[in-house]
Design an enzyme around this catalytic site. Sequence first.
Site, PDB file in Angstrom:
ATOM      1  N   GLU A  19       0.905  -1.510  -0.255  1.00 37.56           N
ATOM      2  CA  GLU A  19      -0.148  -0.021   0.317  1.00 37.56           C
ATOM      3  C   GLU A  19       1.241   1.167  -0.173  1.00 37.56           C
ATOM      4  O   GLU A  19       0.298   2.666  -0.353  1.00 37.56           O
ATOM      5  CB  GLU A  19      -1.137  -0.171   1.061  1.00 37.56           C
ATOM      6  CG  GLU A  19      -2.111   0.628   0.669  1.00 37.56           C
ATOM      7  CD  GLU A  19      -3.087   0.596   2.035  1.00 37.56           C
ATOM      8  OE1 GLU A  19      -2.917  -0.839   2.444  1.00 37.56           O
ATOM      9  OE2 GLU A  19      -3.868   1.673   1.931  1.00 37.56           O
ATOM     10  N   GLU A  48     -14.810 -13.108  -4.413  1.00 35.67           N
ATOM     11  CA  GLU A  48     -12.850 -13.201  -5.186  1.00 35.67           C
ATOM     12  C   GLU A  48     -12.179 -13.798  -4.070  1.00 35.67           C
ATOM     13  O   GLU A  48     -11.417 -13.927  -4.875  1.00 35.67           O
ATOM     14  CB  GLU A  48     -13.018 -11.257  -5.028  1.00 35.67           C
ATOM     15  CG  GLU A  48     -13.010 -10.703  -4.019  1.00 35.67           C
ATOM     16  CD  GLU A  48     -14.133 -10.315  -3.728  1.00 35.67           C
ATOM     17  OE1 GLU A  48     -15.798 -10.793  -3.716  1.00 35.67           O
ATOM     18  OE2 GLU A  48     -14.698  -9.213  -3.323  1.00 35.67           O
ATOM     19  N   SER A  55      -7.237   1.820  -1.998  1.00 36.55           N
ATOM     20  CA  SER A  55      -6.053   0.941  -2.931  1.00 36.55           C
ATOM     21  C   SER A  55      -6.579  -0.124  -2.906  1.00 36.55           C
ATOM     22  O   SER A  55      -7.705  -0.199  -2.215  1.00 36.55           O
ATOM     23  CB  SER A  55      -5.470   0.833  -1.256  1.00 36.55           C
ATOM     24  OG  SER A  55      -4.729  -0.321  -0.967  1.00 36.55           O
ATOM     25  N   GLU A  86     -16.289 -10.460   4.985  1.00 39.98           N
ATOM     26  CA  GLU A  86     -15.174 -10.224   3.919  1.00 39.98           C
ATOM     27  C   GLU A  86     -14.699 -11.822   3.728  1.00 39.98           C
ATOM     28  O   GLU A  86     -14.349 -11.492   2.064  1.00 39.98           O
ATOM     29  CB  GLU A  86     -14.121  -9.538   4.804  1.00 39.98           C
ATOM     30  CG  GLU A  86     -12.749  -9.715   3.510  1.00 39.98           C
ATOM     31  CD  GLU A  86     -11.936  -8.758   4.644  1.00 39.98           C
ATOM     32  OE1 GLU A  86     -11.081  -8.787   5.647  1.00 39.98           O
ATOM     33  OE2 GLU A  86     -11.270  -7.604   3.668  1.00 39.98           O
ATOM     34  N   LYS A 104     -14.509  -8.470   9.192  1.00 38.20           N
ATOM     35  CA  LYS A 104     -14.053  -9.843   8.690  1.00 38.20           C
ATOM     36  C   LYS A 104     -14.861 -11.560   8.005  1.00 38.20           C
ATOM     37  O   LYS A 104     -14.569 -11.364   7.135  1.00 38.20           O
ATOM     38  CB  LYS A 104     -13.612  -9.370   9.225  1.00 38.20           C
ATOM     39  CG  LYS A 104     -12.341  -8.759   9.809  1.00 38.20           C
ATOM     40  CD  LYS A 104     -11.867  -8.558   8.408  1.00 38.20           C
ATOM     41  CE  LYS A 104     -11.034  -7.267   8.364  1.00 38.20           C
ATOM     42  NZ  LYS A 104      -9.923  -6.695   7.341  1.00 38.20           N
ATOM     43  N   CYS A 135      -8.493  -1.619   4.389  1.00 39.21           N
ATOM     44  CA  CYS A 135      -8.068  -3.203   4.961  1.00 39.21           C
ATOM     45  C   CYS A 135      -9.587  -3.217   5.577  1.00 39.21           C
ATOM     46  O   CYS A 135      -9.724  -4.228   6.533  1.00 39.21           O
ATOM     47  CB  CYS A 135      -7.220  -2.398   5.884  1.00 39.21           C
ATOM     48  SG  CYS A 135      -6.642  -0.986   6.010  1.00 39.21           S
ATOM     49  N   GLU A 151       2.285   1.206  -3.584  1.00 39.27           N
ATOM     50  CA  GLU A 151       0.844   2.258  -4.181  1.00 39.27           C
ATOM     51  C   GLU A 151       0.713   3.359  -3.979  1.00 39.27           C
ATOM     52  O   GLU A 151       0.788   4.019  -5.157  1.00 39.27           O
ATOM     53  CB  GLU A 151      -0.148   1.585  -4.030  1.00 39.27           C
ATOM     54  CG  GLU A 151      -2.069   1.657  -5.041  1.00 39.27           C
ATOM     55  CD  GLU A 151      -3.180   0.795  -4.187  1.00 39.27           C
ATOM     56  OE1 GLU A 151      -2.565   0.405  -2.767  1.00 39.27           O
ATOM     57  OE2 GLU A 151      -3.647   0.471  -4.949  1.00 39.27           O
ATOM     58  N   CYS A 153      -9.865  -0.909  14.460  1.00 37.03           N
ATOM     59  CA  CYS A 153     -10.412  -1.908  15.319  1.00 37.03           C
ATOM     60  C   CYS A 153     -10.659  -2.567  16.747  1.00 37.03           C
ATOM     61  O   CYS A 153     -11.217  -3.211  16.634  1.00 37.03           O
ATOM     62  CB  CYS A 153      -9.823  -2.826  14.608  1.00 37.03           C
ATOM     63  SG  CYS A 153      -9.836  -2.541  12.875  1.00 37.03           S
TER      64      CYS A 153
END
Lengths: 167, 690
Positions: free
Chosen positions: B283, B370, B323, B365, B362, B303, B286, B507
């Site tokens: 990241e 994907e 990102s 996720e 999460k 994230c 990037e 978090c």
Amino acid sequence: MQATETHVTPAEKFANVCAILEKHGRHPAKLIPILQAVQEEYGYLPEEVLTFVAVALDVPAARVFGVATFYAHFALEPRGKYVVRLCNGTACHVKKSIPILDALYRKLGISEKKPKHELITIEIVACLGACGLAPVMVINEDVYGQMTPDRAVKLIDEILEKEAALV
Amino acid sequence: MTKKPVDNNVYINGRPVAIEGERNLLELIRKAGIDLPTFCYHSDLSVYGACRLCLVDIEGRGIVGSCSTPPEAGMRIKTHTEEIREIRKVSVELLLANHDNNCPTCYKSHNCQLQRIARQLGVEHVRFKSVLDRKPVDVSSPSVTRDPNKCVLCGDCVRVCSEIQEVGAIDFAYRGHQASVLPAFGKDLAEIECVNCGQCTVVCPTGALSPKSEMEEVWKDLTNPDLFVVACVAPAVRVGLGEPFDMEPGTITTGQMVASLKMLGFDQVYDTSFAADLTIFEEGNEFLQRKTKGEKLPQFTSCCPGWVKYAEQYYPELLDKLSTCKSPQQMFGALLKDRLPDLLGVAKEKLRIVSVMPCTAKKYEAKRPEFIHDGVADVDHVITTQELARMIKAAGILFNDLTPESFDMPFGFATGAGVLFGNSGGVTEAVLRFAAEKITGKPLQSFEFKQVRGESGLREAVMEIDGVQLKLAVVSGLKNAKTVAEQVRKGTCEYDIVEVMACPQGCIGGAGQPVSRNPLAKKMRTKGIYDADKMMPLHKSQENIFITECYEKFLGDIGGHKAHHLLHTHYQSRRRLPEEGIALFSGHGDQRLHVDVCLGTNCFLKGGQTILNGLLKHAEESKLENMVDVRASFCFEQCEEGPTVKIGEVTLNHATVDKAVDTLKSELEKQLSGAATAVSGCSAGCSSGK
Ligand code: SF4
Ligand code: SF4
Ligand code: FES
Ligand code: FES
């Protein structure tokens, strides 16, 4: 289609909804008057139209649904030709409106959980403002006071007979 | 302390208590050390005033709700008169009469406020007959379970979802004894715009909303001798896990945590902070590229899966600014599933990756398509800090007495920068520790960037590194994310990096963390993370030698081909509701061409309605009623390219009325000639004719 019949096409209805939204400036604070106008257009509040209203006003659909289910005069299902509104306000409740409701349900073979009858829609309302006549029942625009289970069933019988004669 | 003037006091049960800016009597009473029971009061949310438990008797005014009454000097109030005690008891008894009271098996049993308050008030029996009308439990969502039979209608969830997250996925509906809190049209949570943050489960006082549990699945894997089960533990877990074992919030329990995971039967225990360090390489790189080219800025972090889903639903046009890095959880899953079979000699199909996360999103996720390849997920299960604590208790492990153990190598090796990911501002600080050295080419003097730390949900910092100016925004709570996203949309935002975490304070405040009644809990956990960073030997991700080695031996270049394949992902616009559409125009022909015009939010704003009207007009004028069906639809998930229109098989992006009408004409022609061939082919008795 006969030319004499005023038939509003789905496209026209939808155009009217758009006009309603414009008229209220697509203002979220105008949600209730908007829903009222939409209900006049469709006779009830179809789910997909409520979703569209939510999109157009940029209000969460859950809020629109909440408002639509909170007020007794909004209907989320198409209503029957006859709307029977039974008052269950404090006065009517005390004067035994629930046994009337039970009798109506039994007569029509429906229940609170499965309230669908194609011709007759039963609605329970909070207070019709006619407590002096309690228990009160309204069929479309006609008010009937001091109702009893027997009289209510008789009124339903009359409707059913009248309708049977029509076909 | 200076002596307060006498008239600044409220007399609570006869004792003076000074008003010091408290917004309501309830705050003042609590300051005085009296814990009045409440269901519907949360200091971060608006005042609702519905539960009627916070009642007090004000001399001369009678009984009022303390949560909605501002303190006035000289007020004399009583908090537990006979009458108030009775009202409170009756309120609770009415709730219990309408409640599915199977406490021992309820997920929230250990911190249910209904239970606690009933006990606190001394409710010994319920004087009302049960009127519970049992409704189905919604288990559709991977993150949140909704059991309407336990709802006390306090509205806390409704307010957190709309006031903190600006999602508004659930709301009050119906009235009287039918009143409930639920998604639009009573749909399932999994079908709607819920972003799975779970914050509603944190404020819900009962078991009506709770995190979806995956403990059973994990137990099954752990007790299956054929499987090799790996735990990956997120940074924030270590500063929350102690709380269910009576430790202070923020206590760093890393050693005991690892020991307990080993005792539970995990074959390897790794630190997701390793993957966080890895994220920083990708990241950070990037970002430096984007910054140099001056494109796709600000770079939004990616994230937080709650934020990602939110962006996909509400800001499709900003998705290219996110990102492309996978979250540390998903990077780790992909990397481990790829590397471990070689490194440890375990067959891939026997390998199970279990994430331990402070987060309910999460769970969602890990189930995104994907991240699942041929039916095998990169991360097999996700359990929360809460669930880990329960499993430790279920196994009878005496957590407090454990001798600390350390993570397994190499994937248990992390720097303090990776651990920072647990705090709001942590990703930004970790990126800065990386980017600053890359920009200057010199080692940092001090590794701490205190400018990006703080408690507010929307912070900014500007700093200059070797002549390069960096403008940063650190955001937590999606309402704040919306504020920044709107600025970006309008072009009024000059940030370079925007860090977004859906949960307030990041978090450490995730919905998977133990639910604490300590108002300072989040602050203490935040401090715990910063302390943990200090205690680590290394503080910059680029110093993580195992990561450097990973690139050398395996990944190749940072941002290179292999890295891209394993560590990056893509986003797509996402519809909010499953609603199909409104049929507007249809007749009776059997082979009608289907026309769908998108009126989802994005297309609506871009003029979908005009196109719809144009098409309808054309259809009417050309008398197409038996040839086409026109519908207004809600979102084809191609919002960036809107307005979108589907005509038969053709999808038109950036549609206009003319384009749409032309396509309609040509598709109709095609259909007519197609039908003609079919008929002639058929009558000739030849199926191969074309
Ligand atoms: S999980 Fe988050 S987004 Fe979903 S309903 Fe709860 S608060 Fe709203
Ligand atoms: S689901 Fe929980 S937080 Fe929401 S209204 Fe019901 S009891 Fe309150
Ligand atoms: S806390 Fe005041 S009414 Fe609920
Ligand atoms: S709003 Fe998403 S494609 Fe139209």
